[in-house]
Design a protein around this motif. Structure first.
Motif, PDB file in Angstrom:
ATOM      1  N   ASN A   1     -37.486 -56.544   0.813  1.00  0.00           N
ATOM      2  CA  ASN A   1     -36.181 -55.836   0.616  1.00  0.00           C
ATOM      3  C   ASN A   1     -35.456 -55.739   1.818  1.00  0.00           C
ATOM      4  N   LEU A   2     -34.458 -56.471   2.346  1.00  0.00           N
ATOM      5  CA  LEU A   2     -33.663 -56.850   3.539  1.00  0.00           C
ATOM      6  C   LEU A   2     -32.887 -55.394   3.977  1.00  0.00           C
ATOM      7  N   ARG A   3     -32.479 -54.792   2.744  1.00  0.00           N
ATOM      8  CA  ARG A   3     -31.981 -53.413   2.948  1.00  0.00           C
ATOM      9  C   ARG A   3     -32.979 -52.306   2.954  1.00  0.00           C
ATOM     10  N   GLU A   4     -33.409 -51.676   4.051  1.00  0.00           N
ATOM     11  CA  GLU A   4     -34.204 -50.828   4.214  1.00  0.00           C
ATOM     12  C   GLU A   4     -33.806 -49.391   3.259  1.00  0.00           C
ATOM     13  N   ALA A   5     -34.777 -48.898   2.439  1.00  0.00           N
ATOM     14  CA  ALA A   5     -34.521 -47.714   1.529  1.00  0.00           C
ATOM     15  C   ALA A   5     -34.625 -46.494   2.401  1.00  0.00           C
ATOM     16  N   THR A   6     -33.276 -46.406   3.367  1.00  0.00           N
ATOM     17  CA  THR A   6     -33.139 -45.280   4.003  1.00  0.00           C
ATOM     18  C   THR A   6     -31.745 -44.592   3.842  1.00  0.00           C
ATOM     19  N   GLY A   7     -31.373 -43.857   4.419  1.00  0.00           N
ATOM     20  CA  GLY A   7     -29.739 -43.088   4.060  1.00  0.00           C
ATOM     21  C   GLY A   7     -29.821 -42.608   2.509  1.00  0.00           C
ATOM     22  N   MET A   8     -30.831 -41.949   1.994  1.00  0.00           N
ATOM     23  CA  MET A   8     -30.974 -41.765   0.631  1.00  0.00           C
ATOM     24  C   MET A   8     -30.082 -40.606   0.171  1.00  0.00           C
ATOM     25  N   SER A   9     -29.237 -39.903   1.365  1.00  0.00           N
ATOM     26  CA  SER A   9     -28.396 -38.912   1.082  1.00  0.00           C
ATOM     27  C   SER A   9     -26.883 -39.513   1.083  1.00  0.00           C
ATOM     28  N   ARG A  10     -26.801 -40.849   1.272  1.00  0.00           N
ATOM     29  CA  ARG A  10     -25.463 -41.372   1.265  1.00  0.00           C
ATOM     30  C   ARG A  10     -24.822 -41.348  -0.061  1.00  0.00           C
TER      31      ARG A  10
ATOM     32  N   PRO B   1     -23.978 -38.727   5.919  1.00  0.00           N
ATOM     33  CA  PRO B   1     -25.179 -37.919   4.945  1.00  0.00           C
ATOM     34  C   PRO B   1     -24.822 -36.700   4.426  1.00  0.00           C
ATOM     35  N   GLN B   2     -23.664 -36.448   4.586  1.00  0.00           N
ATOM     36  CA  GLN B   2     -23.252 -34.903   4.056  1.00  0.00           C
ATOM     37  C   GLN B   2     -23.111 -35.097   2.508  1.00  0.00           C
ATOM     38  N   ASP B   3     -23.084 -33.863   1.718  1.00  0.00           N
ATOM     39  CA  ASP B   3     -23.539 -34.011   0.346  1.00  0.00           C
ATOM     40  C   ASP B   3     -22.148 -33.705  -0.328  1.00  0.00           C
ATOM     41  N   ILE B   4     -20.984 -33.314   0.178  1.00  0.00           N
ATOM     42  CA  ILE B   4     -19.673 -33.244  -0.449  1.00  0.00           C
ATOM     43  C   ILE B   4     -19.013 -34.678  -0.436  1.00  0.00           C
ATOM     44  N   ASP B   5     -18.552 -35.110  -1.197  1.00  0.00           N
ATOM     45  CA  ASP B   5     -17.969 -36.484  -1.106  1.00  0.00           C
ATOM     46  C   ASP B   5     -16.431 -36.160  -1.127  1.00  0.00           C
ATOM     47  N   VAL B   6     -15.733 -36.891  -0.258  1.00  0.00           N
ATOM     48  CA  VAL B   6     -14.455 -36.786   0.099  1.00  0.00           C
ATOM     49  C   VAL B   6     -13.592 -37.302  -1.382  1.00  0.00           C
ATOM     50  N   ARG B   7     -14.041 -37.920  -1.932  1.00  0.00           N
ATOM     51  CA  ARG B   7     -13.568 -38.218  -3.314  1.00  0.00           C
ATOM     52  C   ARG B   7     -13.388 -37.198  -4.316  1.00  0.00           C
ATOM     53  N   GLU B   8     -14.215 -36.250  -4.197  1.00  0.00           N
ATOM     54  CA  GLU B   8     -14.031 -35.129  -5.045  1.00  0.00           C
ATOM     55  C   GLU B   8     -12.986 -34.364  -4.583  1.00  0.00           C
ATOM     56  N   LEU B   9     -12.778 -34.032  -3.125  1.00  0.00           N
ATOM     57  CA  LEU B   9     -11.474 -33.521  -2.770  1.00  0.00           C
ATOM     58  C   LEU B   9     -10.211 -33.872  -3.229  1.00  0.00           C
ATOM     59  N   ILE B  10     -10.227 -35.439  -3.179  1.00  0.00           N
ATOM     60  CA  ILE B  10      -9.103 -35.976  -3.524  1.00  0.00           C
ATOM     61  C   ILE B  10      -8.739 -36.050  -4.982  1.00  0.00           C
ATOM     62  N   CYS B  11      -9.939 -35.824  -5.813  1.00  0.00           N
ATOM     63  CA  CYS B  11      -9.741 -35.812  -7.453  1.00  0.00           C
ATOM     64  C   CYS B  11      -9.352 -34.409  -7.735  1.00  0.00           C
TER      65      CYS B  11
ATOM     66  N   ASN C   1     -19.895 -30.318   5.562  1.00  0.00           N
ATOM     67  CA  ASN C   1     -20.567 -30.847   4.749  1.00  0.00           C
ATOM     68  C   ASN C   1     -19.981 -31.877   4.072  1.00  0.00           C
ATOM     69  N   VAL C   2     -18.783 -32.450   4.583  1.00  0.00           N
ATOM     70  CA  VAL C   2     -18.045 -33.281   3.874  1.00  0.00           C
ATOM     71  C   VAL C   2     -18.380 -34.807   4.369  1.00  0.00           C
TER      72      VAL C   2
ATOM     73  N   TYR D   1     -25.771 -43.359  -3.044  1.00  0.00           N
ATOM     74  CA  TYR D   1     -27.169 -43.060  -3.691  1.00  0.00           C
ATOM     75  C   TYR D   1     -27.037 -41.634  -4.507  1.00  0.00           C
ATOM     76  N   ARG D   2     -26.138 -40.844  -3.921  1.00  0.00           N
ATOM     77  CA  ARG D   2     -26.159 -39.485  -4.840  1.00  0.00           C
ATOM     78  C   ARG D   2     -25.699 -39.651  -6.064  1.00  0.00           C
ATOM     79  N   ASP D   3     -24.581 -40.825  -5.943  1.00  0.00           N
ATOM     80  CA  ASP D   3     -24.157 -41.136  -7.385  1.00  0.00           C
ATOM     81  C   ASP D   3     -25.239 -41.683  -8.333  1.00  0.00           C
ATOM     82  N   VAL D   4     -26.018 -42.376  -7.866  1.00  0.00           N
ATOM     83  CA  VAL D   4     -27.154 -42.842  -8.575  1.00  0.00           C
ATOM     84  C   VAL D   4     -28.145 -42.003  -8.958  1.00  0.00           C
TER      85      VAL D   4
END
Length: 413
Positions: free
Chosen positions: A45-54, A196-206, A188-189, A57-60
């Motif tokens: 896997n060329l893309r390392e499985a890091t940044g799991m809080s992105r 890595p923050q938990d709150i997605d800016v898209r949620e704020l826009i929605c 945390n946005v 990946y939270r959506d997945v």
């Protein structure tokens, strides 16, 4: 180099030879997510499985846990996992041993595999979730390593830069940042996909889109369903609005709603948590917890309600059920003719009091819809009739308030 077997229990399986490379075979397994073998090598896997809080990946993870999408649809929404293997041996009709070199293994889908393994650990995978696993075997010969690398490289070209990352670079979110800065949760946005923050800016826009009385005027018969159904649509509209008014930011449509954003989110938290109390008072605690109520995993400390500053709880109303209720309070949003900014009719404290009074009616409306179309939050969040029914419930309450005020004013004369 070590080659080890990994046992796969599958729901469905098929295999076929490559039409040009006769030694190469492709095997496609549909595997119950809770049964995916652990610790499969990921060297390919060329893309390392890091940044799991992105946020991507939270959506997945949310999809895997069945929080928003329908349970059982994970394999339809996720691209799955691709593995470079050495051999596949049939043990039984639905049991296979896959032999994998620890120098190769997963070529794509490493993040998906890691998320599945994490959710296996805390037992949070929704019922019926499967993942599609594709295994390529027979990559041999003089150019074996080159071909394996080419396969791995080609498998990792699918993730493009997300629009919010571009908008963040363009400073489009500055207005949002300014209005939420006084609140502790603002730190945390996540404004771009690598944050890595938990709150997605898209949620704020929605959240602003839900109260957008410009594109969805009150009494207009249109409802901002896209705020729940497809986050990309409000984000796209936000970007267009920003680009169209670069020279005059005050003319931006979404700038009119930014000052009330913290209060919109506060109301959202109140609805998600207080709905549990209302349900308990009306229905008691009998029977199974319906699908529109989200339950924290056994190892979780509970759900946080940062926007409302409320105590954590092990349950909350799902987003699909909460958004139509939140959208009904668009009845109380007005554009101030003098300032040009959106504001609450009667003030935010009054709106919170309205929620307290009308919450049982909104619960009964939701309960009636669930009996008709089912409790799946994804279905609730996309159902136009449900949005319309809740909106009319709040609309009628608001109209009665106006009539009472008129009567009181006449009586005072």
């Amino acid at each position: 180099m070590a080659i080890r077997p990994y046992r796969f229990e599958v729901a469905e399986a098929r295999s076929f030879k490559h039409p040009y490379f006769p030694n190469i075979q492709k095997h496609v397994f549909l595997v119950k997510a809770s049964k995916l073998p652990k610790d499969i090598p990921e060297k390919a896997n060329l893309r390392e499985a890091t940044g799991m809080s992105r946020s991507v990946y939270r959506d997945v993870r949310s999809s895997l846990q069945g929080k928003e999408a329908l349970a059982g649809t994970f394999d339809l929404l996720n691209l799955g996992i691709t593995i470079i293997g050495e051999d596949v041996k049939t043990i039984d009709k639905r049991i296979f041993d896959v032999f994998i070199d620890d120098e190769y293994g997963i070529a794509n889908g490493g993040h998906t595999a890691r998320l599945i393994w994490e959710c296996q650990e805390d037992d949070s995978i929704a019922e019926g979730q499967h993942v599609e696993v594709r295994i390529i075997t027979g990559v041999e010969g003089a150019d074996e390593h080159t071909l394996r690398v080419d396969i791995a490289r080609a498998q990792n070209t699918g993730i493009a830069v997300r629009p919010e990352s571009v908008l963040e670079l363009d400073k489009a979110f500055q207005g949002i940042k300014d209005v939420i800065a006084p609140f502790s949760w603002s730190k945390n946005v996540a404004y771009k996909e690598s944050d890595p923050q938990d709150i997605d800016v898209r949620e704020l826009i929605c959240a602003m889109e839900v109260m957008n009385v410009i594109d969805f005027p009150n009494r207009g018969g249109k409802y901002p369903i896209s705020a729940y159904e497809k986050w990309s649509t409000p984000l796209k509209n936000f970007g267009k609005d920003f680009n169209s008014h670069r020279d005059n930011p005050a003319e931006r449509k979404y700038a009119k709603f930014e000052p009330m954003l913290p209060e919109i989110l506060h109301l959202y938290d109140i609805i998600r948590r207080d709905f549990l109390r209302v349900r308990g008072e009306i229905n008691g605690q009998k029977g199974a917890i319906p699908a529109y109520i989200e339950v924290a995993g056994p190892k979780s400390t509970g759900f946080e309600f940062p926007f409302g500053g409320l105590d954590p709880h092990d349950k909350r109303l799902t987003k699909g059920a909460a958004y139509p209720i939140l959208g009904a309070f668009r009845n109380y949003v007005r554009i101030n003719a003098e300032t040009g900014l959106a504001e609450w009719d009667g003030g935010f404290d009054h709106v919170k009091n309205v929620w307290s009074e009308i919450a049982p009616d909104l619960f009964n409306e939701t309960h009636a819809t669930v009996k008709e179309i089912g409790a799946a939050p994804n279905v609730l969040g996309k159902n136009r009739n449900h949005w319309a029914g809740l909106y009319k419930t709040v609309e009628n309450f608001h109209l009665r308030e106006q009539l009472d005020r008129l009567s009181a004013a006449k009586g005072a004369k």
